[in-house]
Write a protein that holds these residues in place. Structure first.
Motif, PDB file in Angstrom:
ATOM      1  N   CYS A   3       0.843  -1.191   0.000  1.00 34.00           N
ATOM      2  CA  CYS A   3       0.000   0.000   0.000  1.00 34.00           C
ATOM      3  C   CYS A   3       0.881   1.246   0.000  1.00 34.00           C
ATOM      4  O   CYS A   3       2.038   1.201   0.411  1.00 34.00           O
ATOM      5  N   THR A   4       0.321   2.335  -0.471  1.00 34.88           N
ATOM      6  CA  THR A   4       1.018   3.618  -0.482  1.00 34.88           C
ATOM      7  C   THR A   4       0.294   4.550   0.476  1.00 34.88           C
ATOM      8  O   THR A   4      -0.922   4.704   0.388  1.00 34.88           O
ATOM      9  N   LEU A   5       1.055   5.145   1.374  1.00 42.13           N
ATOM     10  CA  LEU A   5       0.504   6.085   2.343  1.00 42.13           C
ATOM     11  C   LEU A   5       1.076   7.463   2.053  1.00 42.13           C
ATOM     12  O   LEU A   5       2.282   7.593   1.866  1.00 42.13           O
ATOM     13  N   SER A   6       0.218   8.477   2.025  1.00 41.23           N
ATOM     14  CA  SER A   6       0.721   9.807   1.692  1.00 41.23           C
ATOM     15  C   SER A   6       0.343  10.878   2.708  1.00 41.23           C
ATOM     16  O   SER A   6       0.554  12.058   2.458  1.00 41.23           O
ATOM     17  N   SER A   7      -0.186  10.458   3.852  1.00 41.95           N
ATOM     18  CA  SER A   7      -0.517  11.446   4.880  1.00 41.95           C
ATOM     19  C   SER A   7      -0.556  10.773   6.255  1.00 41.95           C
ATOM     20  O   SER A   7      -0.659   9.554   6.367  1.00 41.95           O
ATOM     21  N   ALA A   9      -3.030  10.933   8.288  1.00 41.43           N
ATOM     22  CA  ALA A   9      -4.354  10.320   8.449  1.00 41.43           C
ATOM     23  C   ALA A   9      -4.372   8.918   7.840  1.00 41.43           C
ATOM     24  O   ALA A   9      -4.899   7.980   8.461  1.00 41.43           O
ATOM     25  N   GLU A  10      -3.814   8.751   6.645  1.00 41.06           N
ATOM     26  CA  GLU A  10      -3.756   7.427   6.016  1.00 41.06           C
ATOM     27  C   GLU A  10      -2.906   6.476   6.841  1.00 41.06           C
ATOM     28  O   GLU A  10      -3.255   5.307   7.010  1.00 41.06           O
ATOM     29  N   PHE A  11      -1.804   6.962   7.362  1.00 38.92           N
ATOM     30  CA  PHE A  11      -0.916   6.170   8.206  1.00 38.92           C
ATOM     31  C   PHE A  11      -1.662   5.692   9.454  1.00 38.92           C
ATOM     32  O   PHE A  11      -1.654   4.503   9.781  1.00 38.92           O
ATOM     33  N   ASP A  13      -4.863   5.434   9.939  1.00 36.78           N
ATOM     34  CA  ASP A  13      -5.922   4.496   9.546  1.00 36.78           C
ATOM     35  C   ASP A  13      -5.358   3.104   9.277  1.00 36.78           C
ATOM     36  O   ASP A  13      -5.951   2.097   9.660  1.00 36.78           O
ATOM     37  N   LYS A  14      -4.218   3.045   8.619  1.00 41.09           N
ATOM     38  CA  LYS A  14      -3.606   1.753   8.289  1.00 41.09           C
ATOM     39  C   LYS A  14      -3.182   1.022   9.555  1.00 41.09           C
ATOM     40  O   LYS A  14      -3.396  -0.186   9.680  1.00 41.09           O
ATOM     41  N   GLU A  17      -6.333  -0.236  11.252  1.00 38.23           N
ATOM     42  CA  GLU A  17      -6.866  -1.360  10.470  1.00 38.23           C
ATOM     43  C   GLU A  17      -6.038  -2.628  10.677  1.00 38.23           C
ATOM     44  O   GLU A  17      -6.559  -3.736  10.698  1.00 38.23           O
ATOM     45  N   CYS A  55       3.929  -1.338   3.354  1.00 37.63           N
ATOM     46  CA  CYS A  55       3.535  -0.036   2.819  1.00 37.63           C
ATOM     47  C   CYS A  55       4.773   0.738   2.402  1.00 37.63           C
ATOM     48  O   CYS A  55       5.890   0.422   2.811  1.00 37.63           O
TER      49      CYS A  55
END
Length: 103
Positions: A3-7, A9-11, A13-14, A17, A55
């Motif tokens: 997966c690619t994380l770019s913020s 918030a995404e980090f 969430d990952k 999860e 990621c």
């Protein structure tokens, strides 16, 4: 799959999860030659460890994460287990040993 994380918030969430699964994150940049060399073998790891989440974070796109983890050089690999950060080695064999010990 990687997966690619770019913020941040995404980090976040990952990690949420992932739960108790091991998460391995490669901090890189497209212009970085050592990052390109590391990617050649890093991209093979999800097939070898299907129960681990892999990621990538482009440091040019995610300055908030670079600042949070005080990343001063790349490539830089971090592992997270149960939300706890573990610094990893950029060496393929050392990283595999660390993954084996944590998964």
């Amino acid at each position: 799959m990687i997966c690619t994380l770019s913020s941040k918030a995404e980090f976040d969430d990952k990690l949420k999860e992932a739960g108790s699964k091991l998460v391995v994150i490669d901090f890189y940049a497209d212009w970085c030659m050592p990052c390109t060399n590391l990617a050649k073998w890093y991209n093979e790891l999800p097939d070898q460890y299907p129960d681990v989440i892999f990621c990538k974070v482009n440091t040019d796109d995610a300055e908030d994460l670079v600042e949070e983890f005080a990343i001063h050089s790349i490539p830089y690999i971090l592992l997270f287990k149960d939300g706890n950060m573990i610094k990893a080695d950029n060496n393929k064999e050392e990283l595999k040993k660390k993954i084996e010990s944590l998964k």
